[in-house]
Design a protein around this motif. Structure first.
Motif, PDB file in Angstrom:
ATOM      1  N   LYS A  62       0.816  -1.228   0.000  1.00  0.00           N
ATOM      2  CA  LYS A  62       0.000   0.000   0.000  1.00  0.00           C
ATOM      3  C   LYS A  62       0.848   1.275   0.000  1.00  0.00           C
ATOM      4  N   LEU A  63       2.152   1.134   0.176  1.00  0.00           N
ATOM      5  CA  LEU A  63       3.004   2.305   0.303  1.00  0.00           C
ATOM      6  C   LEU A  63       3.108   3.093  -0.999  1.00  0.00           C
ATOM      7  N   LYS A  64       3.255   4.408  -0.831  1.00  0.00           N
ATOM      8  CA  LYS A  64       3.566   5.281  -1.948  1.00  0.00           C
ATOM      9  C   LYS A  64       4.993   5.791  -1.769  1.00  0.00           C
ATOM     10  N   PRO A  65       5.734   5.941  -2.859  1.00  0.00           N
ATOM     11  CA  PRO A  65       7.121   6.385  -2.742  1.00  0.00           C
ATOM     12  C   PRO A  65       7.226   7.716  -2.010  1.00  0.00           C
ATOM     13  N   GLY A  66       8.246   7.810  -1.156  1.00  0.00           N
ATOM     14  CA  GLY A  66       8.509   9.041  -0.432  1.00  0.00           C
ATOM     15  C   GLY A  66       9.731   9.734  -0.964  1.00  0.00           C
ATOM     16  N   LYS A  67      10.577  10.219  -0.070  1.00  0.00           N
ATOM     17  CA  LYS A  67      11.776  10.940  -0.455  1.00  0.00           C
ATOM     18  C   LYS A  67      12.678  10.068  -1.328  1.00  0.00           C
ATOM     19  N   ASN A  68      13.179  10.636  -2.414  1.00  0.00           N
ATOM     20  CA  ASN A  68      14.050   9.927  -3.360  1.00  0.00           C
ATOM     21  C   ASN A  68      13.359   8.732  -4.014  1.00  0.00           C
ATOM     22  N   GLY A  69      12.029   8.720  -3.985  1.00  0.00           N
ATOM     23  CA  GLY A  69      11.277   7.646  -4.618  1.00  0.00           C
ATOM     24  C   GLY A  69      11.346   6.327  -3.888  1.00  0.00           C
ATOM     25  N   GLU A  70      11.725   6.358  -2.590  1.00  0.00           N
ATOM     26  CA  GLU A  70      11.923   5.128  -1.824  1.00  0.00           C
ATOM     27  C   GLU A  70      10.684   4.769  -1.002  1.00  0.00           C
ATOM     28  N   LEU A  71      10.564   3.477  -0.718  1.00  0.00           N
ATOM     29  CA  LEU A  71       9.497   2.961   0.144  1.00  0.00           C
ATOM     30  C   LEU A  71      10.099   2.705   1.515  1.00  0.00           C
ATOM     31  N   GLN A  72       9.569   3.367   2.539  1.00  0.00           N
ATOM     32  CA  GLN A  72      10.150   3.297   3.873  1.00  0.00           C
ATOM     33  C   GLN A  72       9.405   2.286   4.746  1.00  0.00           C
ATOM     34  N   ILE A  73      10.141   1.428   5.422  1.00  0.00           N
ATOM     35  CA  ILE A  73       9.512   0.419   6.265  1.00  0.00           C
ATOM     36  C   ILE A  73       8.805   1.063   7.457  1.00  0.00           C
ATOM     37  N   THR A  74       9.297   2.220   7.927  1.00  0.00           N
ATOM     38  CA  THR A  74       8.626   2.894   9.041  1.00  0.00           C
ATOM     39  C   THR A  74       7.207   3.294   8.659  1.00  0.00           C
ATOM     40  N   ASP A  75       7.002   3.695   7.407  1.00  0.00           N
ATOM     41  CA  ASP A  75       5.662   4.059   6.956  1.00  0.00           C
ATOM     42  C   ASP A  75       4.739   2.842   6.959  1.00  0.00           C
ATOM     43  N   ALA A  76       5.258   1.695   6.543  1.00  0.00           N
ATOM     44  CA  ALA A  76       4.450   0.465   6.570  1.00  0.00           C
ATOM     45  C   ALA A  76       4.121   0.066   8.006  1.00  0.00           C
ATOM     46  N   MET A  77       5.075   0.241   8.901  1.00  0.00           N
ATOM     47  CA  MET A  77       4.853  -0.093  10.307  1.00  0.00           C
ATOM     48  C   MET A  77       3.805   0.828  10.930  1.00  0.00           C
ATOM     49  N   ARG A  78       3.796   2.081  10.544  1.00  0.00           N
ATOM     50  CA  ARG A  78       2.798   3.026  11.064  1.00  0.00           C
ATOM     51  C   ARG A  78       1.394   2.595  10.658  1.00  0.00           C
ATOM     52  N   MET A  79       1.241   2.152   9.406  1.00  0.00           N
ATOM     53  CA  MET A  79      -0.065   1.665   8.966  1.00  0.00           C
ATOM     54  C   MET A  79      -0.451   0.405   9.716  1.00  0.00           C
ATOM     55  N   MET A  80       0.520  -0.462   9.923  1.00  0.00           N
ATOM     56  CA  MET A  80       0.260  -1.726  10.602  1.00  0.00           C
ATOM     57  C   MET A  80      -0.192  -1.490  12.043  1.00  0.00           C
ATOM     58  N   VAL A  81       0.448  -0.537  12.720  1.00  0.00           N
ATOM     59  CA  VAL A  81       0.121  -0.239  14.127  1.00  0.00           C
ATOM     60  C   VAL A  81      -1.311   0.266  14.268  1.00  0.00           C
ATOM     61  N   SER A  82      -1.824   0.919  13.236  1.00  0.00           N
ATOM     62  CA  SER A  82      -3.191   1.430  13.307  1.00  0.00           C
ATOM     63  C   SER A  82      -4.231   0.312  13.246  1.00  0.00           C
ATOM     64  N   ASP A  83      -3.819  -0.876  12.794  1.00  0.00           N
ATOM     65  CA  ASP A  83      -4.757  -1.999  12.645  1.00  0.00           C
ATOM     66  C   ASP A  83      -4.567  -3.099  13.683  1.00  0.00           C
ATOM     67  N   ARG A  84      -3.344  -3.253  14.191  1.00  0.00           N
ATOM     68  CA  ARG A  84      -3.072  -4.366  15.090  1.00  0.00           C
ATOM     69  C   ARG A  84      -1.922  -4.003  16.032  1.00  0.00           C
ATOM     70  N   ALA A  85      -1.773  -4.802  17.074  1.00  0.00           N
ATOM     71  CA  ALA A  85      -0.753  -4.517  18.080  1.00  0.00           C
ATOM     72  C   ALA A  85       0.650  -4.708  17.506  1.00  0.00           C
ATOM     73  N   MET A  86       1.574  -3.884  18.001  1.00  0.00           N
ATOM     74  CA  MET A  86       2.990  -4.037  17.706  1.00  0.00           C
ATOM     75  C   MET A  86       3.750  -3.671  18.973  1.00  0.00           C
ATOM     76  N   TYR A  87       4.883  -4.321  19.180  1.00  0.00           N
ATOM     77  CA  TYR A  87       5.625  -4.130  20.418  1.00  0.00           C
ATOM     78  C   TYR A  87       7.033  -3.627  20.128  1.00  0.00           C
ATOM     79  N   GLY A  88       7.600  -2.972  21.127  1.00  0.00           N
ATOM     80  CA  GLY A  88       8.978  -2.511  21.051  1.00  0.00           C
ATOM     81  C   GLY A  88       9.749  -3.045  22.238  1.00  0.00           C
ATOM     82  N   LEU A  89      10.991  -3.432  22.017  1.00  0.00           N
ATOM     83  CA  LEU A  89      11.832  -3.954  23.092  1.00  0.00           C
ATOM     84  C   LEU A  89      13.085  -3.108  23.212  1.00  0.00           C
ATOM     85  N   LYS A  90      13.254  -2.452  24.349  1.00  0.00           N
ATOM     86  CA  LYS A  90      14.490  -1.708  24.600  1.00  0.00           C
ATOM     87  C   LYS A  90      15.568  -2.703  25.001  1.00  0.00           C
TER      88      LYS A  90
END
Length: 288
Positions: A217-245
């Motif tokens: 579903k991603l659209k190209p961003g800066k330099n025409g690249e697809l950023q994984i952070t953008d995909a993760m942001r969409m994913m977080v809006s639909d389902r749980a995601m966790y972070g481990l320090k």
């Protein structure tokens, strides 16, 4: 059980030109071991047996490093250099390593998407090929443990100085137990005053296979690249995601200064080098 890892290693490594013109930056040595080998060793020590490397033009050296070299093995055997022989044979026996080509350099998300057919419907780890994470328990193993508990995607987080948050993707979330956070969002390179935390994404992930749906579903961003952070942001809006320090230290080999620092720190851990190198550094410090 997670037994597959994806290691993106297709970028040009322009910060290391001219060295990276003919040599992949992931193959630049930390003392005497290529950076990417440390990443593979972390994967293996985390219980992963199947590794897919995503490579691009000029990366053949990575394939050759993890393949057998019978001529070299014969030469070492003939010269009775058995220690060196065991070391290079171990490289090709560590895991089942496969390669796929990223035909165009369209960003980290696109590189991860190249693994879709190999991964299938299984959860998998993503480990950046130019980042070494040093800890008592392998960081990817820690992520897998969190995944096994919650059965949702997990990202490793590093606590950085508040003044430096504008360099990183920063997590917004709530601590739920120990060093584990429930993610609400990610903010890419926020201003210091607007950063939701000082916990930065640090180059290791465990994803469910649904991540591919969001990459599509991603659209190209800066330099025409697809950023994984953008995909993760969409994913977080639909389902749980966790972070481990994680408890440990990150060595980013993406720039020259950190590369030099990493070499010095790793060399100082070597019994065969520590004494002489320490003496040299002290002498150098006095001269400076």
């Amino acid at each position: 059980m997670i037994n597959k890892a994806v290691i993106p290693a297709a970028g040009f490594g322009t910060r290391f030109l001219p060295a990276s013109k003919s040599q992949p930056k992931e193959m630049l040595p930390i003392v005497d071991t290529p950076t990417i080998q440390y990443v593979v060793e972390e994967a293996v020590n985390s219980g992963i047996t199947d590794i897919l490397m995503v490579i691009g033009k000029g990366k053949r050296a990575i394939e050759e490093h993890f393949d057998r070299n019978f001529e070299l093995e014969f030469e070492l055997e003939q010269k009775d250099k058995l220690k060196e022989l065991d070391a290079i044979k171990r490289i090709s026996d560590m895991a089942n390593i496969h390669f796929v080509w990223q035909k165009e350099l369209k960003g980290l998300a696109d590189a991860i998407y190249c693994a879709k057919c190999h991964v299938g419907n299984e959860p998998f780890a993503v480990m950046l090929g130019d980042t070494i994470l040093n800890s008592k328990i392998p960081v990817t193993k820690q992520l897998i443990k969190v995944f096994e508990r919650y059965q949702e995607s997990v990202v490793v987080l590093e606590e950085v100085e508040r003044t430096k948050v504008s360099r990183y993707g920063i997590m917004d979330g709530n601590l739920i137990e120990g060093d584990t956070y429930l993610v609400k969002d990610f903010v890419e390179k926020p201003a210091v005053k607007k950063a939701p935390s000082n916990l930065a994404i640090a180059g290791r992930y465990v994803f469910t296979s649904e991540i591919f749906d969001y990459i599509e579903k991603l659209k190209p961003g800066k330099n025409g690249e697809l950023q994984i952070t953008d995909a993760m942001r969409m994913m977080v809006s639909d389902r749980a995601m966790y972070g481990l320090k994680f408890n440990g230290k990150r060595f980013d080999i993406g720039n020259k200064l950190d590369f030099l620092k990493t070499n010095i720190e790793f060399a100082l851990k070597r019994p065969d080098m520590k004494k002489q190198l320490t003496a040299y550094l002290k002498q150098l410090a006095e001269e400076i």
